[in-house]
Design an enzyme around this catalytic site. Structure first.
Site, PDB file in Angstrom:
ATOM      1  N   GLY A  13     103.687  63.949  16.905  1.00  0.00           N
ATOM      2  CA  GLY A  13     103.057  62.840  17.627  1.00  0.00           C
ATOM      3  C   GLY A  13     101.795  62.574  16.811  1.00  0.00           C
ATOM      4  N   TYR A  16      96.155  59.107  18.477  1.00  0.00           N
ATOM      5  CA  TYR A  16      94.849  59.461  18.635  1.00  0.00           C
ATOM      6  C   TYR A  16      94.353  60.646  19.132  1.00  0.00           C
ATOM      7  CZ  TYR A  16      93.781  54.237  18.261  1.00  0.00           C
ATOM      8  OH  TYR A  16      93.706  53.016  17.652  1.00  0.00           O
ATOM      9  N   ARG A  43     103.208  54.200  10.736  1.00  0.00           N
ATOM     10  CA  ARG A  43     101.844  55.211  11.014  1.00  0.00           C
ATOM     11  C   ARG A  43     101.902  56.424  10.101  1.00  0.00           C
ATOM     12  NH1 ARG A  43     100.313  56.408  17.432  1.00  0.00           N
ATOM     13  NH2 ARG A  43      98.489  55.233  17.334  1.00  0.00           N
ATOM     14  N   ALA A 174      86.937  62.544  23.634  1.00  0.00           N
ATOM     15  CA  ALA A 174      87.155  61.126  24.217  1.00  0.00           C
ATOM     16  C   ALA A 174      86.924  60.302  22.844  1.00  0.00           C
ATOM     17  CB  ALA A 174      85.790  60.934  25.013  1.00  0.00           C
ATOM     18  N   GLU A 175      87.577  59.199  22.760  1.00  0.00           N
ATOM     19  CA  GLU A 175      87.467  58.439  21.588  1.00  0.00           C
ATOM     20  C   GLU A 175      86.272  58.075  21.253  1.00  0.00           C
ATOM     21  OE1 GLU A 175      90.801  55.532  21.429  1.00  0.00           O
ATOM     22  OE2 GLU A 175      92.081  57.015  22.600  1.00  0.00           O
ATOM     23  N   ALA A 231      90.088  62.068  36.568  1.00  0.00           N
ATOM     24  CA  ALA A 231      89.748  61.176  37.954  1.00  0.00           C
ATOM     25  C   ALA A 231      88.386  61.314  38.176  1.00  0.00           C
ATOM     26  CB  ALA A 231      90.894  61.815  39.030  1.00  0.00           C
ATOM     27  N   CYS A 282      94.138  56.037  29.189  1.00  0.00           N
ATOM     28  CA  CYS A 282      94.384  57.341  30.007  1.00  0.00           C
ATOM     29  C   CYS A 282      93.829  57.053  31.522  1.00  0.00           C
ATOM     30  CB  CYS A 282      93.936  58.428  29.069  1.00  0.00           C
ATOM     31  SG  CYS A 282      94.734  58.841  27.709  1.00  0.00           S
ATOM     32  N   ARG A 352      93.565  49.578  23.889  1.00  0.00           N
ATOM     33  CA  ARG A 352      94.613  49.948  25.082  1.00  0.00           C
ATOM     34  C   ARG A 352      93.618  49.830  26.106  1.00  0.00           C
ATOM     35  NH1 ARG A 352      97.883  55.116  23.349  1.00  0.00           N
ATOM     36  NH2 ARG A 352      95.672  55.776  22.221  1.00  0.00           N
TER      37      ARG A 352
HETATM   38  P1  NAD Z   1      99.685  57.697  20.705  1.00  0.00           P
HETATM   39  O1  NAD Z   1     100.434  56.573  21.296  1.00  0.00           O
HETATM   40  O2  NAD Z   1      98.415  57.261  19.853  1.00  0.00           O
HETATM   41  O3  NAD Z   1     100.411  58.636  19.816  1.00  0.00           O
HETATM   42  C1  NAD Z   1     101.672  59.251  20.242  1.00  0.00           C
HETATM   43  C2  NAD Z   1     102.406  59.280  19.102  1.00  0.00           C
HETATM   44  O4  NAD Z   1     103.704  60.003  19.484  1.00  0.00           O
HETATM   45  C3  NAD Z   1     102.895  57.947  18.716  1.00  0.00           C
HETATM   46  O5  NAD Z   1     102.606  57.787  17.340  1.00  0.00           O
HETATM   47  C4  NAD Z   1     104.636  57.782  18.692  1.00  0.00           C
HETATM   48  O6  NAD Z   1     105.362  57.432  17.789  1.00  0.00           O
HETATM   49  C5  NAD Z   1     104.826  59.596  18.757  1.00  0.00           C
HETATM   50  N1  NAD Z   1     105.909  60.082  19.354  1.00  0.00           N
HETATM   51  C6  NAD Z   1     106.555  59.585  20.638  1.00  0.00           C
HETATM   52  N2  NAD Z   1     107.832  60.419  20.804  1.00  0.00           N
HETATM   53  C7  NAD Z   1     108.096  61.163  19.632  1.00  0.00           C
HETATM   54  C8  NAD Z   1     108.926  61.950  19.107  1.00  0.00           C
HETATM   55  N3  NAD Z   1     110.046  62.251  20.017  1.00  0.00           N
HETATM   56  N4  NAD Z   1     108.905  62.363  17.820  1.00  0.00           N
HETATM   57  C9  NAD Z   1     107.927  62.291  16.870  1.00  0.00           C
HETATM   58  N5  NAD Z   1     106.988  61.419  17.423  1.00  0.00           N
HETATM   59  C10 NAD Z   1     106.986  60.936  18.656  1.00  0.00           C
HETATM   60  O7  NAD Z   1      98.957  58.570  21.938  1.00  0.00           O
HETATM   61  P2  NAD Z   1      97.763  59.358  22.074  1.00  0.00           P
HETATM   62  O8  NAD Z   1      96.548  58.508  22.461  1.00  0.00           O
HETATM   63  O9  NAD Z   1      97.783  60.310  21.040  1.00  0.00           O
HETATM   64  O10 NAD Z   1      98.080  60.466  23.361  1.00  0.00           O
HETATM   65  C11 NAD Z   1      98.991  61.492  23.407  1.00  0.00           C
HETATM   66  C12 NAD Z   1      98.743  62.277  24.635  1.00  0.00           C
HETATM   67  O11 NAD Z   1      97.399  62.650  24.721  1.00  0.00           O
HETATM   68  C13 NAD Z   1      98.949  61.356  26.028  1.00  0.00           C
HETATM   69  O12 NAD Z   1      99.500  61.930  26.887  1.00  0.00           O
HETATM   70  C14 NAD Z   1      97.582  61.087  26.298  1.00  0.00           C
HETATM   71  O13 NAD Z   1      97.533  60.850  27.871  1.00  0.00           O
HETATM   72  C15 NAD Z   1      96.877  62.427  26.001  1.00  0.00           C
HETATM   73  N6  NAD Z   1      95.181  61.989  25.869  1.00  0.00           N
HETATM   74  C16 NAD Z   1      95.086  61.009  25.097  1.00  0.00           C
HETATM   75  C17 NAD Z   1      93.572  61.108  24.704  1.00  0.00           C
HETATM   76  C18 NAD Z   1      93.101  59.870  23.963  1.00  0.00           C
HETATM   77  O14 NAD Z   1      91.726  59.795  23.855  1.00  0.00           O
HETATM   78  N7  NAD Z   1      93.942  58.944  23.437  1.00  0.00           N
HETATM   79  C19 NAD Z   1      92.812  62.059  24.936  1.00  0.00           C
HETATM   80  C20 NAD Z   1      93.209  63.244  25.516  1.00  0.00           C
HETATM   81  C21 NAD Z   1      94.660  63.302  26.053  1.00  0.00           C
HETATM   82  C1  UGA Z   2      88.467  59.670  28.372  1.00  0.00           C
HETATM   83  C2  UGA Z   2      87.646  61.269  29.012  1.00  0.00           C
HETATM   84  O1  UGA Z   2      86.183  60.936  28.701  1.00  0.00           O
HETATM   85  C3  UGA Z   2      88.154  62.281  27.929  1.00  0.00           C
HETATM   86  O2  UGA Z   2      87.336  63.466  28.077  1.00  0.00           O
HETATM   87  C4  UGA Z   2      89.664  62.233  27.974  1.00  0.00           C
HETATM   88  O3  UGA Z   2      90.207  63.239  27.264  1.00  0.00           O
HETATM   89  C5  UGA Z   2      90.299  61.044  27.571  1.00  0.00           C
HETATM   90  O4  UGA Z   2      89.816  60.041  28.564  1.00  0.00           O
HETATM   91  C6  UGA Z   2      91.777  61.137  27.795  1.00  0.00           C
HETATM   92  O5  UGA Z   2      92.436  61.775  28.599  1.00  0.00           O
HETATM   93  O6  UGA Z   2      92.422  60.042  27.130  1.00  0.00           O
HETATM   94  P1  UGA Z   2      88.073  57.900  26.618  1.00  0.00           P
HETATM   95  O7  UGA Z   2      88.831  56.979  27.450  1.00  0.00           O
HETATM   96  O8  UGA Z   2      88.582  58.195  25.253  1.00  0.00           O
HETATM   97  O9  UGA Z   2      87.954  59.394  27.309  1.00  0.00           O
HETATM   98  O10 UGA Z   2      86.673  57.600  26.645  1.00  0.00           O
HETATM   99  P2  UGA Z   2      85.365  57.484  27.804  1.00  0.00           P
HETATM  100  O11 UGA Z   2      84.396  57.792  26.950  1.00  0.00           O
HETATM  101  O12 UGA Z   2      85.861  58.387  28.741  1.00  0.00           O
HETATM  102  O13 UGA Z   2      85.423  56.068  28.417  1.00  0.00           O
HETATM  103  C7  UGA Z   2      86.491  55.510  28.946  1.00  0.00           C
HETATM  104  C8  UGA Z   2      86.189  54.005  29.614  1.00  0.00           C
HETATM  105  O14 UGA Z   2      84.854  54.235  30.332  1.00  0.00           O
HETATM  106  C9  UGA Z   2      85.463  53.205  28.599  1.00  0.00           C
HETATM  107  O15 UGA Z   2      86.044  51.895  28.764  1.00  0.00           O
HETATM  108  C10 UGA Z   2      83.958  53.180  28.616  1.00  0.00           C
HETATM  109  O16 UGA Z   2      83.566  52.249  28.163  1.00  0.00           O
HETATM  110  C11 UGA Z   2      83.870  53.379  30.074  1.00  0.00           C
HETATM  111  N1  UGA Z   2      82.612  53.943  30.293  1.00  0.00           N
HETATM  112  C12 UGA Z   2      82.543  55.105  29.986  1.00  0.00           C
HETATM  113  C13 UGA Z   2      81.818  53.340  31.470  1.00  0.00           C
HETATM  114  O17 UGA Z   2      82.090  52.249  31.681  1.00  0.00           O
HETATM  115  N2  UGA Z   2      80.631  53.893  31.775  1.00  0.00           N
HETATM  116  C14 UGA Z   2      80.421  55.189  31.424  1.00  0.00           C
HETATM  117  O18 UGA Z   2      79.107  55.709  31.697  1.00  0.00           O
HETATM  118  C15 UGA Z   2      81.254  55.871  30.439  1.00  0.00           C
END
Ligand code: NAD
Ligand code: UGA
Length: 469
Positions: A13, A16, A43, A174-175, A231, A282, A352
């Site tokens: 994967g 992000y 990608r 966090a992104e 949550a 998420c 997203r």
């Molecule tokens: P994403 O969609 O950006 O990336 C996932 C990647 O996995 C994609 O590029 C997809 O093509 C690839 N993929 C899927 N199946 C595959 C396979 N069988 N073999 C190879 N590649 C494969 O997703 P993301 O935002 O990176 O999130 C990934 C996980 O991490 C999710 O479970 C999400 O909840 C968790 N997470 C995300 C964030 C965040 O900030 N985005 C933060 C913490 C946790």
């Molecule tokens: C969130 C969590 O903060 C991370 O810890 C977690 O790993 C991640 O989800 C995940 O599991 O994907 P993220 O969604 O990247 O991170 O960004 P956040 O900073 O949490 O913001 C989420 C949303 O809430 C955004 O739309 C942001 O603008 C909003 N937000 C955040 C508010 O409206 N007010 C705030 O005070 C903070």
């Protein structure tokens, strides 16, 4: 053979999470060879592009790290088989979106990508392999992963067979601040049973993270802690947004309320910014997953409690859209509206679940012309997110490259993302370009009231309304 030190990692994967996480590990562990695999060829091509502005994830500080480690000890490829066969540890970092059909549709997480890559690991792994859940998954997913892997551990008997150990290591980045969060995490959570594997994973993080920040739990606590953290964070946003709505009708100011409550050290100031509603891939999916799990385990009241966090969020986005229409005399047909920001938060190109999507779609359907500005989101991405808006509306939006041009003849400006450059806008100048009577709607509370109140513009701000006039 017991592994104490890991020499090679494969991350499945390249999204992000996979991209930034592995980049930071590679940067801090020059002796570990890391390969990130993805089925998405486009990608991988972008991750390998010579022009670093083209890598598919925008995060402050990421491209500098990629420049240092790419093709030294960090590699991007679509070669799943060899990447898995040649590693000691596999991180599963694939997407786990909400199910769209079947049992639990609309709530449960779809773990089919996790299962698919587990089967790839089972098929191609050689010797002892530690499998690490990085994706956010429903509690007890590790059980399914283990079962799939154990059913395959007898293969390759000629070469001594293969064995697996499963760990949970959820990601809390966090992104927009991913690199900072990964470099200096509040904690690293490792769930598992096999002490040797836990120590092997700890040893990786110990290259840059202090030992007291590494905490270990059983597998299920680790999986559940990730859902619970999201949550709780989302709950704070729905709480502050609900109070923001009350401020707007009572004359209270959410900034003052936020300060007053945040000074209570038990509450704290962080994550209390009112806004257009939380977006991102998420929060919504993880809370819905939690509510589904609660229902599945016979706890409907707990499920309903958490579901309310998502409902308030949907309502917040909707009420902002409705308020804009109301302020514009209930009619936006043929009006030009400047949209500032399309990503779900600043400093990321991720769109997203961005509140901008719903608001822009509905405004277009109501007949408005939109001029959409975002410093990092491409027009292709905006078009994809807007989706099917009807033949008659599809050419009623444009992607504005220059911020200044966005305001020409606009009837209203809606600030939806808190990009730094929007904090420096000269509202006097903007007022001179807009059509009267003009409105600025600040859903991010980034406009300084003192700087706009004497301009020829009507002004609404989240958690304040237009009570200042
Ligand atoms: P994403 O969609 O950006 O990336 C996932 C990647 O996995 C994609 O590029 C997809 O093509 C690839 N993929 C899927 N199946 C595959 C396979 N069988 N073999 C190879 N590649 C494969 O997703 P993301 O935002 O990176 O999130 C990934 C996980 O991490 C999710 O479970 C999400 O909840 C968790 N997470 C995300 C964030 C965040 O900030 N985005 C933060 C913490 C946790
Ligand atoms: C969130 C969590 O903060 C991370 O810890 C977690 O790993 C991640 O989800 C995940 O599991 O994907 P993220 O969604 O990247 O991170 O960004 P956040 O900073 O949490 O913001 C989420 C949303 O809430 C955004 O739309 C942001 O603008 C909003 N937000 C955040 C508010 O409206 N007010 C705030 O005070 C903070």
């Amino acid at each position: 053979m017991q592994i104490e030190n890991i020499n090679s990692i494969c991350c499945i994967g390249a999204g992000y999470v996979g991209g930034p996480t592995m980049a930071v590990i590679a940067d801090n562990c020059p002796n570990i060879k890391i390969t990130i695999v993805d089925l998405n060829e486009e990608r991988i091509k972008l991750w390998n592009s010579a022009d670093l502005t083209k890598i598919p994830v925008f995060e402050p500080g990421l491209k500098e790290i990629i420049k240092r480690v790419r093709n030294k000890n960090l590699f991007f490829t679509t070669d799943v088989e060899n990447s898995i066969a040649n590693c000691d540890m596999v991180f599963i970092s694939v997407n786990t979106p909400t199910k769209t059909k079947g049992i639990g549709a609309g709530k449960a997480s779809n773990i089919s990508w996790v299962e698919a890559c587990t089967r790839q690991v089972a098929k191609y792994a050689v010797g002892k392999t530690i499998v690490v859940e990085k994706s956010t998954i429903p509690v007890r997913t590790a059980e399914a992963i283990k079962t799939i892997l154990e059913n395959n551990s007898e293969k390759n008997t000629s070469s001594g067979g293969c064995s697996f150990s499963v760990l949970s290591n959820p990601e809390f980045l966090a992104e927009g601040t991913a690199i900072k969060d990964l470099q200096n995490p509040d904690r690293i959570l490792i769930g598992g049973e096999d002490e040797v594997s836990i120590q092997a994973l700890k040893n990786i993080y110990l290259n840059w993270v202090a030992e007291e920040k590494l905490i270990t739990t059983n597998l299920w606590s680790s999986e559940l802690s990730k859902l619970t953290a999201n949550a709780f964070l989302a709950q704070r946003i729905s709480s502050i947004n609900s109070i923001a709505a009350l401020c707007e009708v009572t004359g209270a100011d959410i900034s003052e309320v936020k300060k007053a409550i945040g000074l209570d050290s038990r509450i704290g100031q962080k994550f209390l910014n009112a806004g257009p509603g939380f977006g991102g891939s998420c929060f919504k999916k993880d809370i819905l997953n939690l509510t589904y799990l609660c229902q599945h385990f016979g706890l409907p009241e707990v499920s309903a409690y958490w579901e309310q966090v998502v409902r308030i969020n949907d309502w917040q986005i909707y009420r902002i859209y409705k308020m804009v229409i109301n302020k514009l005399f209930g009619n936006v047909t043929n009006k030009k509206i400047a949209i500032l920001g399309f990503s779900f938060k600043a400093d990321t190109n991720d769109t997203r679940e961005s509140p901008s999507i719903f608001i822009c779609r509905e405004l277009l359907v109501e007949g408005a012309f939109l001029s959409i500005h975002d410093p990092k989101v491409s027009s292709t991405q905006i078009g994809l997110e807007l989706g099917d808006i009807g033949e008659e509306n599809k050419s009623n939006w444009s992607h504005s490259i220059e911020l200044e041009e966005t305001f020409d003849n606009a009837d209203a400006v809606i600030i939806l993302t808190e990009w730094e450059q929007y904090k420096k806008i000269d509202w006097d100048l903007v007022a001179s370009k807009m059509r009267l009577p003009s409105w600025v709607f600040d859903t991010r509370k980034i406009v300084n009231l003192e700087e706009i109140k004497n301009c020829d513009i009507n002004f609404w701000q989240v958690g304040l309304g237009d009570n200042h006039i």
